[in-house]
Every structure is written in C-alpha cells, then in structure tokens.
Design a protein around this motif. Sequence first.
Motif, PDB file in Angstrom:
ATOM      1  N   ALA A  68       0.831  -1.206   0.000  1.00 31.17           N
ATOM      2  CA  ALA A  68       0.000   0.000   0.000  1.00 31.17           C
ATOM      3  C   ALA A  68       0.867   1.257   0.000  1.00 31.17           C
ATOM      4  O   ALA A  68       2.005   1.218   0.456  1.00 31.17           O
ATOM      5  CB  ALA A  68      -0.917  -0.005   1.222  1.00 31.17           C
ATOM      6  N   PRO A  69       0.327   2.391  -0.518  1.00 35.00           N
ATOM      7  CA  PRO A  69       1.105   3.642  -0.522  1.00 35.00           C
ATOM      8  C   PRO A  69       1.399   4.118   0.904  1.00 35.00           C
ATOM      9  O   PRO A  69       0.639   3.849   1.828  1.00 35.00           O
ATOM     10  CB  PRO A  69       0.187   4.633  -1.252  1.00 35.00           C
ATOM     11  N   LEU A  70       2.511   4.851   1.016  1.00 33.94           N
ATOM     12  CA  LEU A  70       2.989   5.310   2.323  1.00 33.94           C
ATOM     13  C   LEU A  70       1.931   6.113   3.073  1.00 33.94           C
ATOM     14  O   LEU A  70       1.731   5.930   4.269  1.00 33.94           O
ATOM     15  CB  LEU A  70       4.264   6.134   2.121  1.00 33.94           C
ATOM     16  N   TRP A  71       1.230   7.013   2.355  1.00 30.55           N
ATOM     17  CA  TRP A  71       0.264   7.874   3.050  1.00 30.55           C
ATOM     18  C   TRP A  71      -0.860   7.057   3.674  1.00 30.55           C
ATOM     19  O   TRP A  71      -1.330   7.358   4.772  1.00 30.55           O
ATOM     20  CB  TRP A  71      -0.295   8.952   2.106  1.00 30.55           C
ATOM     21  N   LEU A  72      -1.286   5.993   2.978  1.00 26.31           N
ATOM     22  CA  LEU A  72      -2.390   5.187   3.509  1.00 26.31           C
ATOM     23  C   LEU A  72      -1.951   4.437   4.774  1.00 26.31           C
ATOM     24  O   LEU A  72      -2.697   4.339   5.755  1.00 26.31           O
ATOM     25  CB  LEU A  72      -2.875   4.195   2.443  1.00 26.31           C
ATOM     26  N   ILE A  73      -0.710   3.928   4.741  1.00 28.77           N
ATOM     27  CA  ILE A  73      -0.173   3.238   5.912  1.00 28.77           C
ATOM     28  C   ILE A  73      -0.057   4.225   7.080  1.00 28.77           C
ATOM     29  O   ILE A  73      -0.426   3.914   8.222  1.00 28.77           O
ATOM     30  CB  ILE A  73       1.195   2.600   5.593  1.00 28.77           C
ATOM     31  N   PHE A  74       0.419   5.446   6.775  1.00 22.96           N
ATOM     32  CA  PHE A  74       0.568   6.478   7.803  1.00 22.96           C
ATOM     33  C   PHE A  74      -0.779   6.819   8.436  1.00 22.96           C
ATOM     34  O   PHE A  74      -0.923   6.838   9.665  1.00 22.96           O
ATOM     35  CB  PHE A  74       1.217   7.728   7.186  1.00 22.96           C
ATOM     36  N   VAL A  75      -1.788   7.068   7.583  1.00 22.79           N
ATOM     37  CA  VAL A  75      -3.107   7.455   8.098  1.00 22.79           C
ATOM     38  C   VAL A  75      -3.715   6.330   8.926  1.00 22.79           C
ATOM     39  O   VAL A  75      -4.293   6.559   9.997  1.00 22.79           O
ATOM     40  CB  VAL A  75      -4.060   7.863   6.939  1.00 22.79           C
ATOM     41  N   THR A  76      -3.566   5.086   8.459  1.00 20.42           N
ATOM     42  CA  THR A  76      -4.117   3.954   9.204  1.00 20.42           C
ATOM     43  C   THR A  76      -3.464   3.852  10.584  1.00 20.42           C
ATOM     44  O   THR A  76      -4.143   3.674  11.596  1.00 20.42           O
ATOM     45  CB  THR A  76      -3.902   2.648   8.419  1.00 20.42           C
ATOM     46  N   ALA A  77      -2.134   4.000  10.622  1.00 18.06           N
ATOM     47  CA  ALA A  77      -1.423   3.948  11.916  1.00 18.06           C
ATOM     48  C   ALA A  77      -1.896   5.082  12.817  1.00 18.06           C
ATOM     49  O   ALA A  77      -2.110   4.888  14.022  1.00 18.06           O
ATOM     50  CB  ALA A  77       0.077   4.037  11.687  1.00 18.06           C
ATOM     51  N   LEU A  78      -2.074   6.265  12.226  1.00 18.46           N
ATOM     52  CA  LEU A  78      -2.517   7.425  13.007  1.00 18.46           C
ATOM     53  C   LEU A  78      -3.884   7.153  13.635  1.00 18.46           C
ATOM     54  O   LEU A  78      -4.104   7.401  14.822  1.00 18.46           O
ATOM     55  CB  LEU A  78      -2.580   8.658  12.093  1.00 18.46           C
ATOM     56  N   VAL A  79      -4.793   6.604  12.832  1.00 20.65           N
ATOM     57  CA  VAL A  79      -6.137   6.319  13.335  1.00 20.65           C
ATOM     58  C   VAL A  79      -6.082   5.259  14.435  1.00 20.65           C
ATOM     59  O   VAL A  79      -6.732   5.392  15.476  1.00 20.65           O
ATOM     60  CB  VAL A  79      -7.055   5.865  12.178  1.00 20.65           C
ATOM     61  N   LEU A  80      -5.288   4.218  14.218  1.00 20.24           N
ATOM     62  CA  LEU A  80      -5.188   3.164  15.231  1.00 20.24           C
ATOM     63  C   LEU A  80      -4.581   3.696  16.525  1.00 20.24           C
ATOM     64  O   LEU A  80      -4.841   3.170  17.598  1.00 20.24           O
ATOM     65  CB  LEU A  80      -4.340   2.002  14.700  1.00 20.24           C
ATOM     66  N   ASN A  81      -3.756   4.739  16.419  1.00 18.69           N
ATOM     67  CA  ASN A  81      -3.103   5.306  17.603  1.00 18.69           C
ATOM     68  C   ASN A  81      -3.871   6.471  18.215  1.00 18.69           C
ATOM     69  O   ASN A  81      -3.476   6.979  19.258  1.00 18.69           O
ATOM     70  CB  ASN A  81      -1.685   5.788  17.246  1.00 18.69           C
ATOM     71  N   LEU A  82      -4.965   6.900  17.567  1.00 18.11           N
ATOM     72  CA  LEU A  82      -5.666   8.115  18.018  1.00 18.11           C
ATOM     73  C   LEU A  82      -6.072   8.070  19.483  1.00 18.11           C
ATOM     74  O   LEU A  82      -6.104   9.089  20.152  1.00 18.11           O
ATOM     75  CB  LEU A  82      -6.909   8.367  17.158  1.00 18.11           C
ATOM     76  N   ARG A  83      -6.368   6.868  19.992  1.00 23.41           N
ATOM     77  CA  ARG A  83      -6.790   6.799  21.389  1.00 23.41           C
ATOM     78  C   ARG A  83      -5.730   7.364  22.325  1.00 23.41           C
ATOM     79  O   ARG A  83      -6.041   7.826  23.424  1.00 23.41           O
ATOM     80  CB  ARG A  83      -7.121   5.358  21.778  1.00 23.41           C
ATOM     81  N   PHE A  84      -4.459   7.363  21.877  1.00 22.31           N
ATOM     82  CA  PHE A  84      -3.391   7.865  22.746  1.00 22.31           C
ATOM     83  C   PHE A  84      -3.464   9.379  22.925  1.00 22.31           C
ATOM     84  O   PHE A  84      -2.941   9.906  23.906  1.00 22.31           O
ATOM     85  CB  PHE A  84      -2.014   7.473  22.195  1.00 22.31           C
ATOM     86  N   VAL A  85      -4.101  10.094  21.960  1.00 22.32           N
ATOM     87  CA  VAL A  85      -4.295  11.541  22.146  1.00 22.32           C
ATOM     88  C   VAL A  85      -5.130  11.762  23.406  1.00 22.32           C
ATOM     89  O   VAL A  85      -4.858  12.644  24.219  1.00 22.32           O
ATOM     90  CB  VAL A  85      -4.991  12.159  20.917  1.00 22.32           C
ATOM     91  N   ILE A  86      -6.154  10.908  23.541  1.00 23.90           N
ATOM     92  CA  ILE A  86      -7.032  10.991  24.706  1.00 23.90           C
ATOM     93  C   ILE A  86      -6.239  10.702  25.991  1.00 23.90           C
ATOM     94  O   ILE A  86      -6.333  11.429  26.978  1.00 23.90           O
ATOM     95  CB  ILE A  86      -8.197   9.994  24.541  1.00 23.90           C
ATOM     96  N   PHE A  87      -5.420   9.640  25.958  1.00 20.19           N
ATOM     97  CA  PHE A  87      -4.612   9.302  27.138  1.00 20.19           C
ATOM     98  C   PHE A  87      -3.632  10.430  27.440  1.00 20.19           C
ATOM     99  O   PHE A  87      -3.412  10.793  28.596  1.00 20.19           O
ATOM    100  CB  PHE A  87      -3.816   8.010  26.920  1.00 20.19           C
ATOM    101  N   SER A  88      -3.006  10.968  26.373  1.00 21.44           N
ATOM    102  CA  SER A  88      -2.000  12.015  26.514  1.00 21.44           C
ATOM    103  C   SER A  88      -2.603  13.258  27.155  1.00 21.44           C
ATOM    104  O   SER A  88      -2.002  13.868  28.046  1.00 21.44           O
ATOM    105  CB  SER A  88      -1.407  12.344  25.144  1.00 21.44           C
ATOM    106  N   ALA A  89      -3.811  13.605  26.710  1.00 23.40           N
ATOM    107  CA  ALA A  89      -4.483  14.782  27.266  1.00 23.40           C
ATOM    108  C   ALA A  89      -4.803  14.571  28.742  1.00 23.40           C
ATOM    109  O   ALA A  89      -4.610  15.456  29.572  1.00 23.40           O
ATOM    110  CB  ALA A  89      -5.758  15.063  26.484  1.00 23.40           C
TER     111      ALA A  89
END
Lengths: 235, 108
Positions: A68-89
């Motif tokens: 898969a293209p780099l941007w799609l892999i990046f966005v997928t990882a970002l979405v899977l990690n989004l819960r950490f924004v909540i933890f970080s806050a």
Amino acid sequence: MNESFKRGAREGLTLMLPMSVGLLPWAIVTGVAMRSTGLSAVESLGMNLIVYAGTAQLGTLPLIAAGAPLWLIFVTALVLNLRFVIFSAALAPAFHGASWSKRLLSGYLLVDGLFVLCADRLLRSDDPHWRWGFYVAPAMLCWSMWQLGGLVGVLGAGVFPKDWSLEFMTTIALMVMLVPMVKQRAMLVAALVGGLGAVLLRGLPLRLGVIAGIALGIAAGFVAERWSEKRRQAW
Amino acid sequence: MVDGVWLWLTLFAIGSTTILTRGSFVLGGEGARLPPALQRALRYAPAAALSALIMPDLLLDAGAFDPANPKLAAGIVVALAAVRSRSPWLPFIAGMGVLLLLRKGLGW
C-alpha cells in the motif's frame, strides 16, 4: 537518587508486574506476525523499537504486505493510535514542570496498560519525583517486556504452528486489562457501548469504526455517570 | 510488499504516529489543558477503547456479525477466569485451551 523517586518506582513496578506478564504473549504474537508478513528479523526488531505500538504494528502489517502507498499506511497507523491523544491529554497535568526530554521519552513510552494502571494515582500526587518514578519505572518494564517478547516471537517464528490461532492472545491480553475496570457501572456502560459501537460501525472506511465506537463509549460513560449522580441527589 | 529503504521509511512514518499521538498533550505542556468536563469524560476512554478492540474480534467472523463462534465462547471463559482468579496466566491458558479445543478438537 531521590528517595521519593525510588519509592514511586517501587510502587509502580509492584503495580505493573502482573500486567507486564500479560504483555509477553502479545509481544510474541506480534513478533511472529511481523516475520510471517515477510519482514526480516532485523526489520521486525526495528519496527518493535521504532513503532512500539502493538495495535498500529498489527494493523499496518496487511498494508505493508499488500504494498500500500505510504500515506495510507501512515493514516491507518494514526487512526489506530488516536486513542493515545485521549490518554495524553488526560495525563498531561502529571508532567507539570518536567523537562522536554522527559516528556518526549514519556510520550514514546505511553502504552495502554500504563495509562490504565497509573493515570489515577499519577494525577493525584503532587510530588514530581514520586510521579516520575511511578511513571518511568513501570513504563520501562513494559518496554522491556515488549522488546523481549518481540525478540522471542521474531526468532522463534518458525516454531509455532500457524493454525494455533495465537493471534487470539492479543484479545485475551486486552480483556485481562478491561475486566477489572468495568466493576463500576458507568465504566461498564462505556465499555459495552464502545465495543458494540465498533462492531456496528465496522463498515466505516480506514477502520474509523473503532474510533467512532470509542467516542460513543466515552459519551455513554459520561452520561451514565451524570444519571447516577442525579438519582443519588433525588433520593 | 513494501521493502528495502521504503520499508524503513514506512516504519519511521508509522513510528511518528506513536510520538504524535502519545506525545501530543504531554509535549504540549501546561498551556494545552482540557476543560474539566472533558477530563472527566476521558476517564472512560480506556474502557471504551479496549472494548472497541475486543468486541469486534469476539463477535465478528470474517467481517460478518456471528455471535455463535468459538472466539466468543473462549472470550466468555477468559472473562470468567479474569474475574474469578488472581493468576495472570489462567485467562491465557483457559482462553487458548477452549479456543483450540473447539477449533481443532471439535472442528468448529
């Protein structure tokens, strides 16, 4: 070394020890998964060090395999990690006055289990030395277990039979974390709505159903808490 | 398959999301504090997030809703083991045991 740092570190390690054992099978499973995707041993260990996030690692492997293209892999990882924004806050106030390098290290090390077990007491303490010990010691324990388990999985990938459904260990590890949390009713509501939401919204693109489910679960927990407060006042 | 230098670039891209998300507010510092109501609501984040990762695995089979599947049966055993026992290993042993028994033993 500071006395209250040591005390914090000791208490953190005692609290984390049982759960960090639960990380091992998960790390082994991830190690096996990376090798069976086609990553070399060095690349797999590199991924464990650079990414250090099981869900994002497991979630991006199929995309890496498919080229898969780099941007799609990046966005997928970002979405899977989004819960950490909540933890970080939620955790940010606990790093009041900490240096930038400590914050950077803390960010890298912030895994689910650490937040689940340590957040509450971290936010209630006003001793910065105790807080740093109570955070960084169990965080390093989790990191070591993850790297160690990953190494076992990567080197032993060929030994485990593929049809043993070892990936189910991931779900078991997550359940072991969840069960003690849902003894409180509002937490149970948050978990049920979050889980069923993710199931019902699974059709959303880019695995956004997981994020949407989490958001619904948080809202439901908050509402349930408000309701039980009102009922208590009415009595 | 992404490989060679591109694979390493990809790994760093994935790793950057780890720092971006986990570091966001921790690095943002004191200026970036969330309102108290949101803080309270966020206490429910871990339970909601864990469940949002667990339930799809227990209730879905190849992407379709199917409560009659061996993983849900094993998941119920895991939950019971985690509630009843203090041993960190028992949920793993019991859960994998039931799943393997149902899948390989009974061919479910």
